[in-house]
Design a protein around this motif. Structure first.
Motif, PDB file in Angstrom:
ATOM      1  N   GLU A 136      40.549  43.890  54.720  1.00 24.55           N
ATOM      2  CA  GLU A 136      41.101  43.713  53.380  1.00 24.55           C
ATOM      3  C   GLU A 136      40.347  42.688  52.537  1.00 24.55           C
ATOM      4  N   GLY A 137      39.201  42.202  53.021  1.00 20.03           N
ATOM      5  CA  GLY A 137      38.445  41.238  52.233  1.00 20.03           C
ATOM      6  C   GLY A 137      39.173  39.921  52.117  1.00 20.03           C
ATOM      7  N   GLY A 138      39.073  39.304  50.941  1.00 18.17           N
ATOM      8  CA  GLY A 138      39.719  38.018  50.745  1.00 18.17           C
ATOM      9  C   GLY A 138      39.440  37.471  49.366  1.00 18.17           C
ATOM     10  N   VAL A 139      39.928  36.265  49.138  1.00 16.81           N
ATOM     11  CA  VAL A 139      39.764  35.602  47.844  1.00 16.81           C
ATOM     12  C   VAL A 139      39.399  34.140  48.072  1.00 16.81           C
ATOM     13  N   PHE A 235      47.667  31.116  42.110  1.00 20.19           N
ATOM     14  CA  PHE A 235      48.401  32.121  42.877  1.00 20.19           C
ATOM     15  C   PHE A 235      48.149  33.517  42.317  1.00 20.19           C
ATOM     16  N   TRP A 236      48.148  33.640  40.994  1.00 20.24           N
ATOM     17  CA  TRP A 236      47.885  34.937  40.377  1.00 20.24           C
ATOM     18  C   TRP A 236      46.479  35.431  40.708  1.00 20.24           C
ATOM     19  N   LEU A 237      45.489  34.550  40.605  1.00 20.65           N
ATOM     20  CA  LEU A 237      44.109  34.947  40.910  1.00 20.65           C
ATOM     21  C   LEU A 237      43.952  35.424  42.337  1.00 20.65           C
ATOM     22  N   ALA A 238      44.739  34.857  43.240  1.00 23.33           N
ATOM     23  CA  ALA A 238      44.647  35.231  44.654  1.00 23.33           C
ATOM     24  C   ALA A 238      45.441  36.494  44.984  1.00 23.33           C
ATOM     25  N   SER A 239      46.181  37.011  43.994  1.00 20.47           N
ATOM     26  CA  SER A 239      47.033  38.176  44.240  1.00 20.47           C
ATOM     27  C   SER A 239      46.328  39.479  43.895  1.00 20.47           C
ATOM     28  N   ASP A 240      46.926  40.584  44.319  1.00 19.40           N
ATOM     29  CA  ASP A 240      46.392  41.898  43.986  1.00 19.40           C
ATOM     30  C   ASP A 240      46.552  42.219  42.501  1.00 19.40           C
TER      31      ASP A 240
END
Length: 274
Positions: A136-139, A235-240
């Motif tokens: 799933e990759g990552g951030v 948190f938003w940037l790290a979300s889908d």
């Protein structure tokens, strides 16, 4: 609405997690049901912060100095060993002195770069290898600053590190994107934290409030941010919900960076409009 992937608990590493923005970021992920490796040099402060969370059982406490290479390696290996994956890395920790380039010592310069630049780079390198090994990759999120492009002349190593983090955001995004890893930066304006309240003049008198007042008068929203407001952006940037946001920066500064002059001066010209 959260996607199916977002509902799966993530494993997150947050540096500088014992207070301020880092603690607020940790709280946001913990509230979402994620697992967080909290990293900080201050062991007592870190343990107290972890104990105050809603789900302390979802926390791994890692205390140590980010200027030490072995500790940087340990963060990734211990986190991966405990939870079997790494989904998100938040490079938030910072250290700096308040002095000009005329007076900064080589020691302070190198320590600032070590903590604010070198440790994020190698944490990212190590974490990316673990992320790429999954499906799933990552951030990776770097905490830069509006000061990267609006310097004040009084913290040269910090400015250099924050500017470099922006450039490395673009570099890492280009390198890791094909592996499904997004790399982004956040550039906060003035935030109500300990780091924004430790300014002194040459006689040791605290001048923090004066500087904060000036920053707020240059900010269209006329205030500083709370740590939680920066954490919400991270948190938003790290979300889908931000799944196509990559190789760029999110400025969270209340409009400061693009405002031309203070509201005190605006009122001199247009007293009935500002």
């Amino acid at each position: 609405m959260k996607s199916e992937v977002e509902n799966k608990p993530r494993v997150v590493i947050v540096t500088g997690a014992s207070r301020g923005i880092g603690k607020a970021i940790t709280e946001a992920f913990i509230a979402n049901g994620d697992f967080v490796a909290m990293v900080s040099e201050n062991k007592d402060e870190l343990q107290a912060a972890a104990a105050s969370l809603s789900k302390p059982e979802n926390v791994l406490v890692l205390d140590g100095d980010l200027a030490i290479d072995d500790f940087v390696d340990e963060i990734v290996e211990v986190t991966y060993s405990k939870w079997g994956k790494i989904d998100v890395l938040i490079n938030n920790a910072a250290w700096r002195t308040i002095e000009t380039l005329n007076t900064i010592s080589r020691e302070n310069w190198e320590k600032t770069l070590k903590i604010c630049l070198t440790s994020p780079v190698f944490l990212s390198k190590l974490a990316a290898k673990k992320m790429a090994s999954g499906r799933e990759g990552g951030v990776i999120v770097h905490l830069s600053s509006v000061m990267a492009e609006r310097a004040g002349g009084s913290s040269p190593a910090y400015i250099a590190a924050k500017g470099a983090l922006l450039s490395l955001t673009y570099e890492m995004a280009a390198l890791y994107g094909p592996s499904g890893i997004r790399v982004v930066a956040v550039c906060p304006g003035n935030v109500t934290t300990a780091m924004s309240s430790n300014f002194k003049d040459t006689e040791g008198i605290d001048v923090s409030q004066s500087l904060v007042d000036e920053m707020e008068d240059m900010t269209p929203l006329q205030r500083s941010a709370s740590p939680e407001e920066i954490a919400n952006g991270v948190f938003w940037l790290a979300s889908d919900n931000a799944s196509f946001v990559n190789g760029t920066s999110l400025v969270i500064d209340g409009g400061f960076a693009h405002n031309f002059n203070s509201y005190k001066n605006k009122k001199l010209q247009f007293p009935n409009e500002f």
